[in-house]
Write a protein that holds these residues in place. Sequence first.
Motif, PDB file in Angstrom:
ATOM      1  N   TRP A  98      51.022  35.063  36.461  1.00 26.68           N
ATOM      2  CA  TRP A  98      49.901  34.906  35.520  1.00 26.68           C
ATOM      3  C   TRP A  98      48.965  36.106  35.461  1.00 26.68           C
ATOM      4  O   TRP A  98      48.049  36.127  34.639  1.00 26.68           O
ATOM      5  CB  TRP A  98      49.083  33.666  35.896  1.00 26.68           C
ATOM      6  CG  TRP A  98      49.908  32.436  36.064  1.00 26.68           C
ATOM      7  CD1 TRP A  98      50.721  31.867  35.125  1.00 26.68           C
ATOM      8  CD2 TRP A  98      50.031  31.627  37.241  1.00 26.68           C
ATOM      9  NE1 TRP A  98      51.333  30.750  35.649  1.00 26.68           N
ATOM     10  CE2 TRP A  98      50.933  30.570  36.934  1.00 26.68           C
ATOM     11  CE3 TRP A  98      49.465  31.655  38.512  1.00 26.68           C
ATOM     12  CZ2 TRP A  98      51.279  29.586  37.861  1.00 26.68           C
ATOM     13  CZ3 TRP A  98      49.804  30.678  39.437  1.00 26.68           C
ATOM     14  CH2 TRP A  98      50.706  29.660  39.110  1.00 26.68           C
ATOM     15  N   GLY A  99      49.158  37.082  36.334  1.00 24.86           N
ATOM     16  CA  GLY A  99      48.204  38.190  36.410  1.00 24.86           C
ATOM     17  C   GLY A  99      48.066  38.972  35.118  1.00 24.86           C
ATOM     18  O   GLY A  99      46.975  39.448  34.789  1.00 24.86           O
ATOM     19  N   TRP A 124      41.478  34.838  39.661  1.00 29.37           N
ATOM     20  CA  TRP A 124      41.906  33.869  38.660  1.00 29.37           C
ATOM     21  C   TRP A 124      43.328  33.355  38.882  1.00 29.37           C
ATOM     22  O   TRP A 124      43.566  32.144  38.769  1.00 29.37           O
ATOM     23  CB  TRP A 124      41.755  34.480  37.267  1.00 29.37           C
ATOM     24  CG  TRP A 124      40.361  34.922  36.966  1.00 29.37           C
ATOM     25  CD1 TRP A 124      39.880  36.198  36.990  1.00 29.37           C
ATOM     26  CD2 TRP A 124      39.235  34.092  36.632  1.00 29.37           C
ATOM     27  NE1 TRP A 124      38.542  36.218  36.684  1.00 29.37           N
ATOM     28  CE2 TRP A 124      38.123  34.938  36.455  1.00 29.37           C
ATOM     29  CE3 TRP A 124      39.071  32.713  36.465  1.00 29.37           C
ATOM     30  CZ2 TRP A 124      36.867  34.461  36.112  1.00 29.37           C
ATOM     31  CZ3 TRP A 124      37.828  32.233  36.110  1.00 29.37           C
ATOM     32  CH2 TRP A 124      36.743  33.094  35.941  1.00 29.37           C
ATOM     33  N   PRO A 125      44.322  34.205  39.174  1.00 28.64           N
ATOM     34  CA  PRO A 125      45.658  33.654  39.433  1.00 28.64           C
ATOM     35  C   PRO A 125      45.693  32.694  40.613  1.00 28.64           C
ATOM     36  O   PRO A 125      46.388  31.668  40.578  1.00 28.64           O
ATOM     37  CB  PRO A 125      46.503  34.907  39.702  1.00 28.64           C
ATOM     38  CG  PRO A 125      45.783  36.011  39.013  1.00 28.64           C
ATOM     39  CD  PRO A 125      44.331  35.681  39.157  1.00 28.64           C
ATOM     40  N   GLN A 158      49.881  34.702  46.929  1.00 22.73           N
ATOM     41  CA  GLN A 158      49.024  35.584  46.132  1.00 22.73           C
ATOM     42  C   GLN A 158      49.869  36.528  45.285  1.00 22.73           C
ATOM     43  O   GLN A 158      49.591  36.748  44.102  1.00 22.73           O
ATOM     44  CB  GLN A 158      48.103  36.372  47.057  1.00 22.73           C
ATOM     45  CG  GLN A 158      47.084  37.233  46.320  1.00 22.73           C
ATOM     46  CD  GLN A 158      46.242  38.037  47.284  1.00 22.73           C
ATOM     47  OE1 GLN A 158      46.785  38.813  48.064  1.00 22.73           O
ATOM     48  NE2 GLN A 158      44.942  37.850  47.241  1.00 22.73           N
ATOM     49  N   GLN A 159      50.935  37.066  45.888  1.00 21.20           N
ATOM     50  CA  GLN A 159      51.829  37.947  45.143  1.00 21.20           C
ATOM     51  C   GLN A 159      52.533  37.185  44.019  1.00 21.20           C
ATOM     52  O   GLN A 159      52.685  37.687  42.901  1.00 21.20           O
ATOM     53  CB  GLN A 159      52.865  38.556  46.084  1.00 21.20           C
ATOM     54  CG  GLN A 159      52.292  39.524  47.120  1.00 21.20           C
ATOM     55  CD  GLN A 159      51.672  40.748  46.507  1.00 21.20           C
ATOM     56  OE1 GLN A 159      50.502  41.057  46.722  1.00 21.20           O
ATOM     57  NE2 GLN A 159      52.450  41.460  45.717  1.00 21.20           N
ATOM     58  N   PRO A 203      41.668  41.572  35.874  1.00 22.85           N
ATOM     59  CA  PRO A 203      41.820  41.981  37.284  1.00 22.85           C
ATOM     60  C   PRO A 203      40.576  41.629  38.087  1.00 22.85           C
ATOM     61  O   PRO A 203      39.501  41.388  37.535  1.00 22.85           O
ATOM     62  CB  PRO A 203      42.023  43.500  37.185  1.00 22.85           C
ATOM     63  CG  PRO A 203      41.366  43.878  35.895  1.00 22.85           C
ATOM     64  CD  PRO A 203      41.573  42.717  34.973  1.00 22.85           C
ATOM     65  N   GLY A 262      50.111  36.399  41.148  1.00 24.68           N
ATOM     66  CA  GLY A 262      49.844  37.598  40.366  1.00 24.68           C
ATOM     67  C   GLY A 262      50.995  37.958  39.446  1.00 24.68           C
ATOM     68  O   GLY A 262      50.782  38.381  38.300  1.00 24.68           O
TER      69      GLY A 262
END
Length: 524
Positions: free
Chosen positions: A450-451, A323-324, A443-444, A456, A447
């Motif tokens: 918005w993670g 999702w993020p 990706q980091q 998860p 996350g």
Amino acid sequence: MMIPPLSMLAPLVLLAVAAMAAAQPGRRPGHLPRLSELAALASLALALGGAAQLVAFGPVRVALPDTGAGFALGLDALSATMTVLVAFIGWVVMRYARTYLDGEAREGLFHGLMLAALAAVLVLVQAANLPVMILAFVAVGIALRHLLLFYPERPAARRAAAKFSIVWHAGDLALLAATGLLASAFGTVDLAALATAGSAAAAQGALPATAHLAVAALVLAAMLKTAAFPLHGWLTEVMEAPTPVSALLHAGIINGGGYLLIRTADVVQASPGGMAALVMLGGLTALFGAVVMLTQSAIKTALAWSTVAQMGFMLLQCGLGLWPLALLHIVAHSMYKAHAFLGSGGAVRAVAGLKRPGPVAVPDIGAVMKSFALALLLYGAVATLFSLAAGPKSPQALALGAMLIFGVAYLVAQGLADAAPAALTRRTGLAALGAALAYFTFQQVAGALWGAQLPPVPVAGPLEWALIVLAVASFGLVAFAQALFPLWAHHPATAGLRVHLANGLYLNALLDRLIGGFRAPASR
């Protein structure tokens, strides 16, 4: 006393100037074009102010009346990101439109409709419950239909507007059905409450049967809003409208379906069937759009097919539970696509002014196989380093990165061709390395941003593994075939295939026949 976020005032500013346009709908309406640009700039300032309030005071929800089903807006990390994005794209588009539409017969009306559409999108991304989202989606559809009919004397414009209205409002009906089913299953239509209920259902391992039907309706609504296969045709036919309309549509409005899924992520992820549907139809849409895009000769049509592919890839990310990354994809695609549409005229002039290019290095099958092996080797090395530094990566995230690196492998193949200079080989190798580093870095970042508000990544079971293998294999085969295309481009069978692909395998013609699109509504 709670202070309402400044970003919630942005739609009111836009609507106030849009109302002024009703009194000046004609050519060169005084200071209205400049005032429209200033209103868009003010909405951007308010959006940034709301983001600052979020950082300072935390999430806020404002409801009138204060009930879950009332008119409720909310500000959190997700809505603040989208609000700033939409306001920024809107300001850029309105600034461009001030010159682009200068002297048009209905110039004032155009600015009013654009501001109204922007206001509706800003309400959409700040909606705190599903009824407000539905109202915003309906308003966006009405405003966009009038913008698509800015040149009502053009039959193609009338056909595109009619087709858009049918598909878009069918999505509204699907969302309305999903809202009713979710209210029946969980007793709420508030997005925050639905997230809590979805998380609880996922923890228990099962959704109510009514909720499964609701997820199916949500997935259908999202696919209709994002022009997913096979009802993608309307998105490729909206070029009869002015360029600012195309930019706003492809860089902002088309993301509405993806944002709907992200806001209801906890409920959607609790349904394995819904997630599987997103992976399969999203992946198919991405591959289909990407292949057809390569056959287009008109730059705007190619960009439209690119949007189809990108929206499909975004749905695939949602189906994998990333999702993020799906939200990051929306942000990145919006920026790129707005620039691409608004700069398309300059790009055409630049290409026309180029001298005749020299010979192109054509890779053979050996070079293509080496390129894929090298790209995947670099990707594996970078994935290992990031896993050691930041923790292990999910199979879904690794699979998505592999799909992205397949596209870079095509560039590497050019660099490994026998006729390629050494400098090209080095540059393409660095491109593969840079793509892998960028993927895991972003990706980091996604996350971290918005993670916390999104579920998860789900643990991969047999169904998830089967879908992952299918998706990676499909993207790999298509990328491999594209890399080898120069070897068989001149084969007689290729010419016919290219014609069929350029016409989207005639799926749009079938939709035209089904809805009577060949008989475009008469101009009024």
